[in-house]
Design a protein around this motif. Sequence first.
Motif, PDB file in Angstrom:
ATOM      1  N   THR A  32       0.936  -1.207   0.155  1.00 42.69           N
ATOM      2  CA  THR A  32      -0.140  -0.311   0.131  1.00 42.69           C
ATOM      3  C   THR A  32       1.031   0.682  -0.013  1.00 42.69           C
ATOM      4  N   GLY A  33       1.367   1.852   1.002  1.00 42.58           N
ATOM      5  CA  GLY A  33       2.730   2.498   1.357  1.00 42.58           C
ATOM      6  C   GLY A  33       3.757   2.623   1.222  1.00 42.58           C
ATOM      7  N   GLY A  34       4.051   1.000   1.408  1.00 45.87           N
ATOM      8  CA  GLY A  34       5.279   0.178   0.971  1.00 45.87           C
ATOM      9  C   GLY A  34       6.378   0.625   1.745  1.00 45.87           C
ATOM     10  N   GLN A  35       6.510   1.465   2.914  1.00 42.96           N
ATOM     11  CA  GLN A  35       7.313   2.284   4.163  1.00 42.96           C
ATOM     12  C   GLN A  35       7.963   0.840   4.708  1.00 42.96           C
ATOM     13  N   SER A  36       7.183   0.150   4.724  1.00 42.02           N
ATOM     14  CA  SER A  36       8.189  -1.187   5.838  1.00 42.02           C
ATOM     15  C   SER A  36       8.961  -2.485   4.169  1.00 42.02           C
ATOM     16  N   LEU A  37       7.305  -2.235   3.276  1.00 45.13           N
ATOM     17  CA  LEU A  37       8.528  -3.315   2.634  1.00 45.13           C
ATOM     18  C   LEU A  37       9.257  -2.682   1.712  1.00 45.13           C
ATOM     19  N   LEU A  38       9.185  -1.739   1.167  1.00 43.91           N
ATOM     20  CA  LEU A  38      10.188  -1.714   0.188  1.00 43.91           C
ATOM     21  C   LEU A  38      11.912  -1.877   0.803  1.00 43.91           C
ATOM     22  N   PRO A  39      12.247  -1.343   2.278  1.00 37.75           N
ATOM     23  CA  PRO A  39      13.438  -1.698   2.325  1.00 37.75           C
ATOM     24  C   PRO A  39      13.891  -3.152   2.629  1.00 37.75           C
ATOM     25  N   LEU A  40      12.779  -4.209   2.826  1.00 33.84           N
ATOM     26  CA  LEU A  40      12.695  -5.303   3.003  1.00 33.84           C
ATOM     27  C   LEU A  40      13.471  -6.078   1.094  1.00 33.84           C
ATOM     28  N   LEU A  41      12.510  -5.169   0.607  1.00 27.17           N
ATOM     29  CA  LEU A  41      13.069  -5.387  -0.868  1.00 27.17           C
ATOM     30  C   LEU A  41      14.421  -5.256  -1.961  1.00 27.17           C
TER      31      LEU A  41
END
Length: 288
Positions: A32-41
Amino acid sequence: MIPNEFDYVRPSSVDDAVAALTEGGDDAKIITGGQSLLPLLRVRLANPSVLVDCGRIEEMRGVADAGATLLIGAATTHHDVMHSPLVKEHAGLLAAATATVADPQIRHRGTFGGSLAHADPAGDLPTVALALDCVMIAAGPNGRREIPASSFFVDYFTPALEWDEVLVAVRVPKLKISDGWGFHYEKFHRTAQSWAMVGVAAAVRRSNGSIAEARIGLTNMGPTPLRAAATEAALAGAAATESAVATAAERAAEGTSPTSELHAQADYREHLARVLTKRSVLAAGGVG
């Protein structure tokens, strides 16, 4: 680093999002916002085959009055939550805690539901959802179901969502100041934007000079957000005095299992839980 290759879809409805997850298999991920997922990616700790972007699904955005509760879409940004007149009036604890999340950039991009579904025990909003007895609404191939916050956080970064389910919205019970409720969220962290070493979310209802009810959530005191149950029980019916609050707060760490790591040992976290619980309850209850 550069993320691994993945497909990207942007559904326009919850049903389409569920279908995309089902088609993508159990390594598909919602963003959604990606603020947690993007760093993991970026560091390849997450390697989804497909990203399902739910950030623009209209049903999953906004705050609505639903009678005894507020209904907050999972894709509603932190900024919109904290500035919602409905949240300020009926869920002051949520507004206060959301204002402490990271920094303005993240609050404009990150989402309420994303924070809950990430299920980080150091996150501020899972603790608030637990303290307020929120209910999560999830949609999957077999329809929709409601999950109480007390059952939603299973373990570290593990929510009670099936791989093919989408967190659609959250029901937040109304606790109004006009009914005697007061709120406070306080956390101890190393820098302004870092995760809380320990945080305490307190909602306190006063009546006739006593504390009629207290709801206290603890951040980063175990693998999931926790309630300070012993302190809540000690405060029920207690005199609204600093000494009574201090005595009850000494029990805040009971039943917790904080970890020891570079920045804080377990016994220090327990100390912080007691200190911050006292401060939060005093502030929420207007004591002193």
